[in-house]
Scaffold this active site. Structure first.
Site, PDB file in Angstrom:
ATOM      1  N   PRO A   1       0.819  -1.211   0.000  1.00  0.00           N
ATOM      2  CA  PRO A   1       0.000   0.000   0.000  1.00  0.00           C
ATOM      3  C   PRO A   1       0.860   1.272   0.000  1.00  0.00           C
ATOM      4  O   PRO A   1       2.090   1.206  -0.037  1.00  0.00           O
ATOM      5  CB  PRO A   1      -0.774  -0.134   1.299  1.00  0.00           C
ATOM      6  CG  PRO A   1       0.203  -0.805   2.225  1.00  0.00           C
ATOM      7  CD  PRO A   1       1.051  -1.696   1.375  1.00  0.00           C
TER       8      PRO A   1
ATOM      9  N   LYS B   1       4.461  -5.076  -6.843  1.00  0.00           N
ATOM     10  CA  LYS B   1       3.577  -4.027  -7.340  1.00  0.00           C
ATOM     11  C   LYS B   1       3.366  -2.988  -6.252  1.00  0.00           C
ATOM     12  O   LYS B   1       2.650  -3.210  -5.293  1.00  0.00           O
ATOM     13  CB  LYS B   1       2.216  -4.571  -7.769  1.00  0.00           C
ATOM     14  CG  LYS B   1       1.491  -3.521  -8.625  1.00  0.00           C
ATOM     15  CD  LYS B   1      -0.004  -3.685  -8.694  1.00  0.00           C
ATOM     16  CE  LYS B   1      -0.740  -3.086  -7.534  1.00  0.00           C
ATOM     17  NZ  LYS B   1      -0.576  -1.621  -7.376  1.00  0.00           N
TER      18      LYS B   1
ATOM     19  N   SER C   1      -6.031  -3.189   2.214  1.00  0.00           N
ATOM     20  CA  SER C   1      -7.354  -3.138   2.838  1.00  0.00           C
ATOM     21  C   SER C   1      -7.978  -4.533   2.946  1.00  0.00           C
ATOM     22  O   SER C   1      -7.675  -5.425   2.154  1.00  0.00           O
ATOM     23  CB  SER C   1      -8.267  -2.237   2.007  1.00  0.00           C
ATOM     24  OG  SER C   1      -8.449  -2.814   0.731  1.00  0.00           O
TER      25      SER C   1
ATOM     26  N   GLU D   1      -1.735  -8.909   5.385  1.00  0.00           N
ATOM     27  CA  GLU D   1      -1.661  -7.953   6.505  1.00  0.00           C
ATOM     28  C   GLU D   1      -2.680  -6.874   6.182  1.00  0.00           C
ATOM     29  O   GLU D   1      -2.476  -6.082   5.264  1.00  0.00           O
ATOM     30  CB  GLU D   1      -0.244  -7.392   6.611  1.00  0.00           C
ATOM     31  CG  GLU D   1       0.113  -6.946   8.012  1.00  0.00           C
ATOM     32  CD  GLU D   1      -0.135  -5.484   8.282  1.00  0.00           C
ATOM     33  OE1 GLU D   1      -1.306  -5.135   8.570  1.00  0.00           O
ATOM     34  OE2 GLU D   1       0.823  -4.700   8.190  1.00  0.00           O
TER      35      GLU D   1
ATOM     36  N   GLY E   1      -6.360  -4.629   7.831  1.00  0.00           N
ATOM     37  CA  GLY E   1      -6.656  -3.398   8.570  1.00  0.00           C
ATOM     38  C   GLY E   1      -6.515  -3.496  10.080  1.00  0.00           C
ATOM     39  O   GLY E   1      -6.106  -4.510  10.641  1.00  0.00           O
TER      40      GLY E   1
ATOM     41  N   CYS F   1      -1.920   1.088   9.870  1.00  0.00           N
ATOM     42  CA  CYS F   1      -2.876   0.002  10.143  1.00  0.00           C
ATOM     43  C   CYS F   1      -3.028  -0.227  11.643  1.00  0.00           C
ATOM     44  O   CYS F   1      -4.053  -0.709  12.097  1.00  0.00           O
ATOM     45  CB  CYS F   1      -2.494  -1.265   9.397  1.00  0.00           C
ATOM     46  SG  CYS F   1      -0.805  -1.748   9.669  1.00  0.00           S
TER      47      CYS F   1
ATOM     48  N   GLU G   1     -12.514   1.005  10.015  1.00  0.00           N
ATOM     49  CA  GLU G   1     -11.189   1.624   9.897  1.00  0.00           C
ATOM     50  C   GLU G   1     -11.291   2.920   9.101  1.00  0.00           C
ATOM     51  O   GLU G   1     -11.780   2.922   7.970  1.00  0.00           O
ATOM     52  CB  GLU G   1     -10.239   0.653   9.198  1.00  0.00           C
ATOM     53  CG  GLU G   1      -8.823   1.181   9.136  1.00  0.00           C
ATOM     54  CD  GLU G   1      -7.828   0.149   8.617  1.00  0.00           C
ATOM     55  OE1 GLU G   1      -8.172  -0.604   7.684  1.00  0.00           O
ATOM     56  OE2 GLU G   1      -6.702   0.115   9.140  1.00  0.00           O
ATOM     57  N   ILE G   2     -10.848   4.004   9.691  1.00  0.00           N
ATOM     58  CA  ILE G   2     -10.972   5.318   9.038  1.00  0.00           C
ATOM     59  C   ILE G   2      -9.716   5.641   8.234  1.00  0.00           C
ATOM     60  O   ILE G   2      -9.770   6.210   7.165  1.00  0.00           O
ATOM     61  CB  ILE G   2     -11.257   6.414  10.096  1.00  0.00           C
ATOM     62  CG1 ILE G   2     -12.567   6.076  10.836  1.00  0.00           C
ATOM     63  CG2 ILE G   2     -11.321   7.793   9.452  1.00  0.00           C
ATOM     64  CD1 ILE G   2     -12.902   7.000  11.998  1.00  0.00           C
TER      65      ILE G   2
END
Ligand code: ADP
Length: 491
Positions: free
Chosen positions: A161, A186, A240, A261, A263, A295, A392-393
């Site tokens: 991410p 990626k 996510s 892995e 949130g 996270c 999760e925000i």
């Protein structure tokens, strides 16, 4: 805000795909822009991988795995390459710090203090492992030598991410390479630059062609192609829960190994006997570090009744001291969030919090109209089932709840679908120990918030936080298979 392009020279930053040791454009010629989230200006346009380029990268990784220098290299030689890569990162750390900071919107000081040292430490740790991955002789019968050794799991598809672009990439790449795997990485479409920098440095460090391939692109394009590829042996993913579910389904098709892995909605339980000042200070950094895009951010603070008001007041006071601003400004202590979409999502949660009856004690708004800045926001009066307490925000928003006894605290703390991390603050060692067992989290901090170390495993206990462990010795298991050999002898 002035353009960073006036002061930062990006002309040497690689912007093409790295496949089989060559830098190339995609067959379609497509490129996509990566922005500076503090100014919304385009930093660079990067070649966009699609299914065809992912195919080529997987082929190159398969070839490098089976023949050529990598396949026959000793662990010690692999370790030396990883050490050289770490040394290059150290030597050129300021260049890399700058690149990561402008691409991901991180304050320079934070990238310098955290992201870079953590990535380098991770490389050096696994460089040390490379020649220490041993097997076991297991006595079975007198007329046989039976042993287990560890072989590379194969080609690893790593998808990472944008919140810690370099560090997350290294968490996958370093142990995979130490174990003798090859990798197709990626990076996130929002932050491709540090991964490309890493690819160039890896070649310079002597990593053979095809061992590390880098395919920037979008999730639905390059990402989906990578996870459904039949010749990928393991998918190592951080991101996510929604994408994690998609990946788990895609992996079922070819029964590919996965590590997810995902949130977090980490609780931080503060008892009345805690060191209040330390708890406030560290909860604030746990909540607002990296603009809350972590996270394991401290997103639910669960405070004992008698200190609740003082805690909320202290946390809000501290939040107000954060200096929101351009990551390149040395006074900045909190940068923007990563994108327009994330900003809107976060503001949506803030709205939902207000509508459900929570009180925004501080913050709650966007700042300015260029760059994706959101004030650090503290909500009090949050109920267990509110959206801001459950979802999760991934932004600078913390929800404070109150409790009156330990059971209620545990019930609140364990009351979400997440299980990544948790903290407890108390001077009562028995209670701290007890809580650490009862909190449903892969990592529990007692009287601190947030420290991690390459040597310690990191990951969720299932559900929306995912499965598997990064880091530590656990990652060596992730990237190797056990192979049993039964050698028949004449007794
Ligand atoms: P976020 O919504 O926070 O960006 P994602 O899980 O979407 O988190 O992104 C994490 C990484 O997963 C990124 O590199 C992204 O491109 C990738 N990704 C997103 N969707 C997919 C998908 N369908 N298949 C594979 N990778 C994906």
């Amino acid at each position: 805000m002035s353009s960073v392009l006036d002061t930062v020279d990006l002309s040497r930053t690689p912007t093409r795909l790295l496949i089989g040791g060559e830098w190339c454009e995609s067959a379609s010629g497509k490129r996509f822009a990566t922005l500076n989230p503090a100014t919304e200006e385009v930093l660079l346009e990067v070649a966009e991988a699609g299914a065809a380029e992912v195919d080529a990268a997987v082929d190159a990784a398969q070839a490098a795995l089976r023949k050529g220098p990598w396949a026959t290299m000793t662990g010690a030689e692999r370790g030396r390459i990883l050490h050289r890569l770490a040394a290059l990162m150290r030597e050129r750390s300021e260049e890399l710090v700058l690149l990561e900071s402008i691409d991901a919107g991180k304050p320079l000081a934070a990238t310098r203090r955290m992201d870079l040292p953590a990535a380098i430490d991770c490389l050096e740790y696994y460089a040390g492992w490379a020649d220490k991955i041993t097997g076991e002789v297991v006595p079975t019968r007198r007329d046989a030598l039976t042993y287990i050794h560890r072989v590379p799991v194969g080609v690893v598809g790593a998808i990472v991410p944008w919140n810690f672009p370099l560090m997350n990439a290294v968490w996958k790449v370093a142990p995979a390479l130490a174990c003798g795997c090859t990798v197709v990485l990626k990076p996130a479409e929002l932050t491709p630059l540090s991964a490309l920098w890493l690819g160039r440095a890896a070649i310079e460090a002597g990593l053979p062609a095809g061992v590390l391939n880098i395919v920037p692109g979008f999730g639905a394009g390059a990402g989906a192609a990578l996870v459904s590829h039949p010749d990928i042996d393991k998918i190592a993913f951080t991101g996510s829960p929604q994408t994690g579910q998609f990946i788990m389904r895609a992996a079922a098709e070819h029964i590919t190994h996965i590590g997810l892995e995902l949130g977090g909605k980490s609780p931080c339980v503060v008892f009345a006997d805690a060191d209040l000042e330390a708890a406030i200070r560290q909860t604030s950094s746990g909540s607002f570090f990296n603009a809350g895009q972590v996270c394991s951010a401290a997103t639910r603070v669960i405070v004992e009744d008698s200190i609740h008001d003082a805690f909320v007041e202290g946390l809000a006071k501290r939040a107000k001291t954060l200096r929101l601003g351009n990551p390149l400004d040395s006074a900045t202590t909190m940068g923007p969030v990563i994108s327009q979409r994330q900003m809107e999502r976060i503001l949506g949660y803030i709205d939902a919090g207000r509508k459900e009856g929570a009180q925004a004690v501080c913050g709650g708004h966007r700042v300015g109209n260029a760059g994706y800045f959101i004030e650090p926001t503290v909500f009090a009066g949050v109920g267990k089932t509110m959206k801001i307490a459950q979802e999760e925000i991934f932004g600078p928003v913390v929800s404070v709840m109150r409790f009156s006894d330990e059971e209620q605290a545990l019930n609140l703390a364990n009351g979400t679908a997440y299980s990544l991390a948790a903290a407890v603050w108390t001077r009562n060692i028995d209670r701290g120990h007890r809580m650490s067992h009862q909190l449903n989290a892969g990592t529990v901090w007692v009287n601190t918030y947030g420290p991690t170390d390459t040597r310690l495993p990191w990951g969720g206990m299932g559900g929306q936080s995912g499965i598997g462990r990064d880091l530590g010795r656990a990652a060596i298991d992730n990237y190797t298979e056990q192979k049993t050999v039964w050698l028949q002898t004449r007794a």
